[in-house]
Design a protein around this motif. Structure first.
Motif, PDB file in Angstrom:
ATOM      1  N   ARG A 121       0.811  -1.207   0.000  1.00 31.46           N
ATOM      2  CA  ARG A 121       0.000   0.000   0.000  1.00 31.46           C
ATOM      3  C   ARG A 121       0.850   1.265   0.000  1.00 31.46           C
ATOM      4  NH1 ARG A 121      -2.751   0.811   5.854  1.00 31.46           N
ATOM      5  NH2 ARG A 121      -0.877   1.321   6.993  1.00 31.46           N
ATOM      6  N   ILE A 122       0.188   2.327  -0.417  1.00 33.71           N
ATOM      7  CA  ILE A 122       0.761   3.668  -0.358  1.00 33.71           C
ATOM      8  C   ILE A 122      -0.231   4.495   0.461  1.00 33.71           C
ATOM      9  CG2 ILE A 122       1.474   5.705  -1.657  1.00 33.71           C
ATOM     10  CD1 ILE A 122       1.716   3.789  -4.141  1.00 33.71           C
ATOM     11  N   VAL A 123       0.247   5.083   1.543  1.00 33.65           N
ATOM     12  CA  VAL A 123      -0.600   5.932   2.373  1.00 33.65           C
ATOM     13  C   VAL A 123      -0.159   7.373   2.139  1.00 33.65           C
ATOM     14  CG1 VAL A 123      -1.382   6.475   4.710  1.00 33.65           C
ATOM     15  CG2 VAL A 123      -0.814   4.095   4.095  1.00 33.65           C
ATOM     16  N   LEU A 124      -1.138   8.200   1.777  1.00 35.96           N
ATOM     17  CA  LEU A 124      -0.846   9.604   1.494  1.00 35.96           C
ATOM     18  C   LEU A 124      -1.599  10.505   2.453  1.00 35.96           C
ATOM     19  CD1 LEU A 124      -1.458   8.496  -1.962  1.00 35.96           C
ATOM     20  CD2 LEU A 124       0.493  10.004  -1.709  1.00 35.96           C
ATOM     21  N   GLY A 125      -0.962  11.586   2.822  1.00 35.30           N
ATOM     22  CA  GLY A 125      -1.602  12.642   3.581  1.00 35.30           C
ATOM     23  C   GLY A 125      -1.760  13.841   2.669  1.00 35.30           C
ATOM     24  N   ASN A 126      -2.579  14.784   3.085  1.00 37.30           N
ATOM     25  CA  ASN A 126      -2.783  15.997   2.299  1.00 37.30           C
ATOM     26  C   ASN A 126      -3.161  17.137   3.233  1.00 37.30           C
ATOM     27  OD1 ASN A 126      -3.342  17.852   0.202  1.00 37.30           O
ATOM     28  ND2 ASN A 126      -5.499  17.304   0.308  1.00 37.30           N
ATOM     29  N   ARG A 127      -2.447  18.250   3.084  1.00 37.51           N
ATOM     30  CA  ARG A 127      -2.703  19.425   3.918  1.00 37.51           C
ATOM     31  C   ARG A 127      -3.500  20.508   3.201  1.00 37.51           C
ATOM     32  NH1 ARG A 127       2.908  17.846   5.567  1.00 37.51           N
ATOM     33  NH2 ARG A 127       3.472  18.586   3.501  1.00 37.51           N
ATOM     34  N   ALA A 128      -3.665  20.389   1.874  1.00 38.21           N
ATOM     35  CA  ALA A 128      -4.376  21.438   1.123  1.00 38.21           C
ATOM     36  C   ALA A 128      -5.086  20.822  -0.076  1.00 38.21           C
ATOM     37  CB  ALA A 128      -3.389  22.507   0.646  1.00 38.21           C
TER      38      ALA A 128
END
Length: 179
Positions: free
Chosen positions: A99-106
């Protein structure tokens, strides 16, 4: 106020330019769909658009990198880069074979995404289409979204099917006739 001091239409301070116009247009379209057919159906319509966008973006990156298929590492980099190019702030939290886990702030939609969770189907389908087309399979879970009021997004792209998948995972498979 005299005619000489009256601002011209062109000089008037109107918060309107192409980017905000298009983001607001998408917000209103998504809101109308959500109100008329419900969130689930609206998400379905937006998913169709997201899949087409994913195919197009995938083709652009594969052409730019001169490859038939992207590797897992390239997929991860492409997902972050494409969002950067449209003013998102995605970053890799974790990357494994599974898996690839991504975060996003905008969010690329900015504050206009608030209350429009159906717009998140763009991310799900673009990410799912790119990962599946290159790696064979993707299961995308939108664990947290700014649209739902979270301070950040958390997107999990599963690279292998799992019987223990978290709820809400949308599955994507490689299309034989593409790439």
């Amino acid at each position: 106020m005299s005619a000489a001091s009256t601002p011209t239409v062109e000089a008037g301070e109107v918060g309107l330019e192409r980017d905000i116009f298009l983001r607001r247009l998408l917000r209103e379209l998504a809101g109308t769909l959500q109100d008329v057919v419900g969130l689930e159906e609206a998400s379905g319509y937006i998913s169709v658009v997201g899949a087409a966008m994913g195919e197009h973006i995938d083709g652009e990156y594969r052409r730019a990198l001169a490859v038939d298929r992207l590797s897992r590492e390239q997929v991860s980099t492409v997902l972050v880069d494409l969002k950067r190019r449209i003013q998102g702030d995605f970053f890799v939290v974790e990357e494994t074979e599974d898996r690839i886990v991504l975060g996003n702030r905008a969010c690329p939609f900015g504050e206009l995404v608030l209350g429009r969770p159906s717009l998140c189907m763009m991310t799900s389908n673009v990410f799912g289409s790119i990962a599946a087309q290159n790696l064979g399979y993707a299961g995308v879970a939108l664990s947290q979204t700014i649209a739902q009021g979270h301070p950040e997004c958390r997107v999990v792209v599963h690279l292998r099917p799992s019987e223990n998948a978290e709820p809400g995972v949308r599955e994507y498979f490689r299309r034989d006739d593409a790439g």
